[in-house]
Design a protein around this motif. Structure first.
Motif, mmCIF file in Angstrom:
data_model
loop_
_atom_site.group_PDB
_atom_site.id
_atom_site.type_symbol
_atom_site.label_atom_id
_atom_site.label_comp_id
_atom_site.label_asym_id
_atom_site.label_seq_id
_atom_site.Cartn_x
_atom_site.Cartn_y
_atom_site.Cartn_z
ATOM 1 N N HIS A 233 0.849 -1.187 0.000
ATOM 2 C CA HIS A 233 0.000 0.000 0.000
ATOM 3 C C HIS A 233 0.890 1.244 0.000
ATOM 4 O O HIS A 233 1.733 1.404 0.873
ATOM 5 C CB HIS A 233 -0.898 -0.009 1.243
ATOM 6 C CG HIS A 233 -1.785 1.184 1.359
ATOM 7 N ND1 HIS A 233 -2.948 1.330 0.631
ATOM 8 C CD2 HIS A 233 -1.676 2.320 2.118
ATOM 9 C CE1 HIS A 233 -3.517 2.486 0.945
ATOM 10 N NE2 HIS A 233 -2.768 3.104 1.830
ATOM 11 N N TYR A 234 0.711 2.142 -0.988
ATOM 12 C CA TYR A 234 1.596 3.297 -1.151
ATOM 13 C C TYR A 234 0.897 4.632 -0.926
ATOM 14 O O TYR A 234 1.558 5.646 -0.743
ATOM 15 C CB TYR A 234 2.211 3.291 -2.553
ATOM 16 C CG TYR A 234 2.991 2.033 -2.863
ATOM 17 C CD1 TYR A 234 4.231 1.807 -2.274
ATOM 18 C CD2 TYR A 234 2.475 1.070 -3.720
ATOM 19 C CE1 TYR A 234 4.951 0.639 -2.550
ATOM 20 C CE2 TYR A 234 3.184 -0.089 -4.004
ATOM 21 C CZ TYR A 234 4.411 -0.300 -3.412
ATOM 22 O OH TYR A 234 5.115 -1.444 -3.670
ATOM 23 N N GLU A 235 -0.418 4.662 -0.925
ATOM 24 C CA GLU A 235 -1.149 5.916 -0.787
ATOM 25 C C GLU A 235 -0.981 6.494 0.621
ATOM 26 O O GLU A 235 -1.182 5.799 1.622
ATOM 27 C CB GLU A 235 -2.623 5.692 -1.079
ATOM 28 C CG GLU A 235 -3.463 6.960 -1.036
ATOM 29 C CD GLU A 235 -4.919 6.688 -1.324
ATOM 30 O OE1 GLU A 235 -5.709 7.645 -1.241
ATOM 31 O OE2 GLU A 235 -5.267 5.527 -1.634
ATOM 32 N N ASP A 236 -0.593 7.756 0.694
ATOM 33 C CA ASP A 236 -0.406 8.449 1.976
ATOM 34 C C ASP A 236 0.594 7.732 2.879
ATOM 35 O O ASP A 236 0.418 7.654 4.099
ATOM 36 C CB ASP A 236 -1.735 8.603 2.709
ATOM 37 C CG ASP A 236 -2.662 9.585 2.014
ATOM 38 O OD1 ASP A 236 -2.140 10.568 1.450
ATOM 39 O OD2 ASP A 236 -3.876 9.369 2.030
ATOM 40 N N VAL A 237 1.653 7.220 2.282
ATOM 41 C CA VAL A 237 2.718 6.554 3.027
ATOM 42 C C VAL A 237 4.012 7.343 2.839
ATOM 43 O O VAL A 237 4.375 7.694 1.710
ATOM 44 C CB VAL A 237 2.919 5.097 2.560
ATOM 45 C CG1 VAL A 237 4.178 4.501 3.173
ATOM 46 C CG2 VAL A 237 1.702 4.254 2.930
ATOM 47 N N ALA A 238 4.702 7.639 3.934
ATOM 48 C CA ALA A 238 5.965 8.373 3.879
ATOM 49 C C ALA A 238 7.086 7.476 4.390
ATOM 50 O O ALA A 238 7.028 6.975 5.522
ATOM 51 C CB ALA A 238 5.889 9.633 4.727
ATOM 52 N N VAL A 239 8.096 7.278 3.549
ATOM 53 C CA VAL A 239 9.226 6.430 3.909
ATOM 54 C C VAL A 239 10.351 7.298 4.468
ATOM 55 O O VAL A 239 10.790 8.249 3.823
ATOM 56 C CB VAL A 239 9.744 5.639 2.689
ATOM 57 C CG1 VAL A 239 10.914 4.742 3.091
ATOM 58 C CG2 VAL A 239 8.617 4.812 2.087
ATOM 59 N N GLY A 240 10.817 6.987 5.653
ATOM 60 C CA GLY A 240 11.871 7.765 6.291
ATOM 61 C C GLY A 240 13.254 7.367 5.835
ATOM 62 O O GLY A 240 13.442 6.419 5.065
ATOM 63 N N THR A 241 14.238 8.090 6.321
ATOM 64 C CA THR A 241 15.639 7.845 6.006
ATOM 65 C C THR A 241 16.239 6.888 7.030
ATOM 66 O O THR A 241 15.940 6.969 8.218
ATOM 67 C CB THR A 241 16.415 9.168 6.030
ATOM 68 O OG1 THR A 241 15.875 10.038 5.042
ATOM 69 C CG2 THR A 241 17.895 8.941 5.752
ATOM 70 N N THR A 242 17.078 5.977 6.581
ATOM 71 C CA THR A 242 17.797 5.098 7.502
ATOM 72 C C THR A 242 18.867 5.902 8.221
ATOM 73 O O THR A 242 19.694 6.548 7.589
ATOM 74 C CB THR A 242 18.447 3.925 6.756
ATOM 75 O OG1 THR A 242 17.434 3.202 6.058
ATOM 76 C CG2 THR A 242 19.150 2.987 7.727
ATOM 77 N N LEU A 243 18.860 5.853 9.546
ATOM 78 C CA LEU A 243 19.756 6.658 10.370
ATOM 79 C C LEU A 243 20.479 5.784 11.389
ATOM 80 O O LEU A 243 19.985 4.731 11.781
ATOM 81 C CB LEU A 243 18.971 7.749 11.110
ATOM 82 C CG LEU A 243 18.248 8.772 10.234
ATOM 83 C CD1 LEU A 243 17.409 9.694 11.100
ATOM 84 C CD2 LEU A 243 19.239 9.571 9.409
ATOM 85 N N PRO A 244 21.659 6.228 11.837
ATOM 86 C CA PRO A 244 22.435 5.425 12.789
ATOM 87 C C PRO A 244 21.973 5.619 14.227
ATOM 88 O O PRO A 244 21.580 6.712 14.623
ATOM 89 C CB PRO A 244 23.867 5.953 12.611
ATOM 90 C CG PRO A 244 23.676 7.387 12.204
ATOM 91 C CD PRO A 244 22.428 7.403 11.356
ATOM 92 N N ASN A 245 22.035 4.559 15.011
ATOM 93 C CA ASN A 245 21.893 4.627 16.454
ATOM 94 C C ASN A 245 23.280 4.754 17.071
ATOM 95 O O ASN A 245 24.296 4.463 16.429
ATOM 96 C CB ASN A 245 21.192 3.381 17.000
ATOM 97 C CG ASN A 245 19.743 3.300 16.572
ATOM 98 O OD1 ASN A 245 19.035 4.299 16.563
ATOM 99 N ND2 ASN A 245 19.301 2.116 16.200
ATOM 100 N N ILE A 246 23.331 5.140 18.329
ATOM 101 C CA ILE A 246 24.630 5.362 18.967
ATOM 102 C C ILE A 246 25.380 4.065 19.229
ATOM 103 O O ILE A 246 26.575 4.088 19.480
ATOM 104 C CB ILE A 246 24.481 6.153 20.280
ATOM 105 C CG1 ILE A 246 23.564 5.416 21.255
ATOM 106 C CG2 ILE A 246 23.966 7.553 20.010
ATOM 107 C CD1 ILE A 246 23.451 6.096 22.614
ATOM 108 N N ASP A 247 24.704 2.910 19.143
ATOM 109 C CA ASP A 247 25.374 1.633 19.391
ATOM 110 C C ASP A 247 25.885 0.983 18.110
ATOM 111 O O ASP A 247 26.341 -0.157 18.112
ATOM 112 C CB ASP A 247 24.440 0.676 20.131
ATOM 113 C CG ASP A 247 23.191 0.327 19.323
ATOM 114 O OD1 ASP A 247 23.033 0.870 18.200
ATOM 115 O OD2 ASP A 247 22.371 -0.471 19.812
ATOM 116 N N GLY A 248 25.806 1.709 16.977
ATOM 117 C CA GLY A 248 26.303 1.180 15.715
ATOM 118 C C GLY A 248 25.252 0.483 14.881
ATOM 119 O O GLY A 248 25.526 0.091 13.745
ATOM 120 N N THR A 249 24.054 0.298 15.411
ATOM 121 C CA THR A 249 22.956 -0.257 14.628
ATOM 122 C C THR A 249 22.202 0.874 13.934
ATOM 123 O O THR A 249 22.603 2.038 13.999
ATOM 124 C CB THR A 249 21.997 -1.066 15.521
ATOM 125 O OG1 THR A 249 21.418 -0.192 16.507
ATOM 126 C CG2 THR A 249 22.748 -2.201 16.221
#
Length: 349
Positions: A233-249
């Motif tokens: 389902h793509y309508e009204d869907v926002a995909v975020g950016t992959t970001l780092p956590n402080i533990d390396g994940t």
């Protein structure tokens, strides 16, 4: 500092390669609580070093880099980046003049690196100004592409420097890959692990969008979709950016904005696919948690990140909004034998 992140938020850089090396240099001008210049190095999107104009020192950000490279390496990196800092002070002033700007907060960026998978390599480099492409180099044609009219002067000058363009092509196709292989060897145990994500559905209040968050996963490549009746389902869907956590994940979000799901809770679900998970992770809207005043509160985006060094790594991951690659320049004067970061070209008048 948060303003810099918001300024540069854009599409996620999805790397098909098995391993990648990239560096991001960011110069900032204007009234903002952020270093005048930062440099961040990443291997497979894991931050390996950090330099800024406040500390004037390049430092390792993983234990395997700290243990594998000695004082000479870090001294060489530091000296190179001190020179790069001065270059970028010039770059951002030239760019501001080109765009006829004298006030406000402005950024000038340079991203470079290479990717390596089982049967191919990819290398790119480009510059950006104020969150958009400025100029980039095609190593196959040895031609620079100006993304803005203000970059045409630079394009003309650099296109004429055939010898340096050939040198840069050679560098990208050989030395960058050699550094990447070396670094991957240093951090093999860490870089080749597979940590499955934890997945949550969060909602600030009953009228807010539903946010599906995956966090704690490694490596960074992940597929997240909203489904309705088991169909994407793509309508009204926002995909975020992959970001780092402080533990390396890493963490990533995908948001369902409309409220139709309230009328059919059996139909909507978030589906997450990751190499660390044996099967698809599926969370239905029945499992929504409030992230207001709850023990289940999940730190999202900037909230989970601590310190300028990690913030600069975010900038490196999201880059500018039109970017679909990254790159590197170098000069023959650089001590490339001891430093992985040769001095880049200047955006000259």
């Amino acid at each position: 500092m948060r303003s810099v992140v918001l300024l540069l938020l854009g599409v996620h850089l999805a790397y098909a390669g098995t391993h990648s090396l990239k560096y991001v240099y960011t110069a900032v001008s204007g009234d903002i609580d952020f270093p005048e210049f930062t440099a961040v190095g990443l291997v497979d999107d894991v931050q390996i070093d950090y330099f800024d104009s406040n500390t004037m020192k390049d430092e390792p950000k993983t234990e395997w880099m700290r243990q594998s490279e000695g004082a000479d390496y870090w001294d060489s990196q530091t000296q190179t980046l001190i020179g790069t800092h001065q270059s970028f002070k010039n770059n951002i002033q030239v760019a501001k003049e080109r765009f006829n700007q004298s006030k406000g907060v402005h950024t000038f960026q340079f991203m470079y690196g290479c990717e390596l998978d089982d049967d191919s390599t990819r290398v790119h480099w480009q510059y950006g100004y104020d969150g958009e492409d400025f100029i980039s180099f095609d190593k196959d044609t040895l031609i620079w592409t100006a993304a803005k009219p203000q970059a045409f002067i630079t394009k003309t000058k650099w296109d004429e420097d055939k010898a340096n363009n050939k040198y840069q092509k050679s560098y990208l196709e050989t030395e960058c890959i050699e550094w990447l292989k070396k670094y991957v060897g240093y951090g093999k145990d860490t870089l080749e692990r597979k940590d499955a994500p934890k997945v949550f559905l969060l909602q600030k209040d009953p009228s807010s969008p539903v946010l599906c968050q995956a966090t704690g996963f490694y490596p960074s490549n992940i597929m997240m979709t909203w489904q309705k009746n088991e169909e994407d389902h793509y309508e009204d869907v926002a995909v975020g950016t992959t970001l780092p956590n402080i533990d390396g994940t890493f963490q990533k979000t995908i948001t369902l904005k409309h409220e139709d799901w309230k009328n059919d809770k059996e139909a909507y679900r978030c589906v997450v696919q990751h190499v660390g998970a044996a099967k698809d992770i599926i969370v239905t809207v029945h499992d929504i948690r409030s992230n207001t005043g709850s023990d289940y509160t999940i730190a999202i985006v900037v909230g989970c990140l601590v310190g300028v060094a990690v913030l600069a790594a975010i900038v490196g991951l999201v880059f500018w909004k039109k970017s679909n690659g990254y790159g590197r320049t170098s000069t023959k004067d650089s001590d490339s034998e001891n430093s992985a970061q040769p001095l880049p070209q200047l955006t000259t008048k």
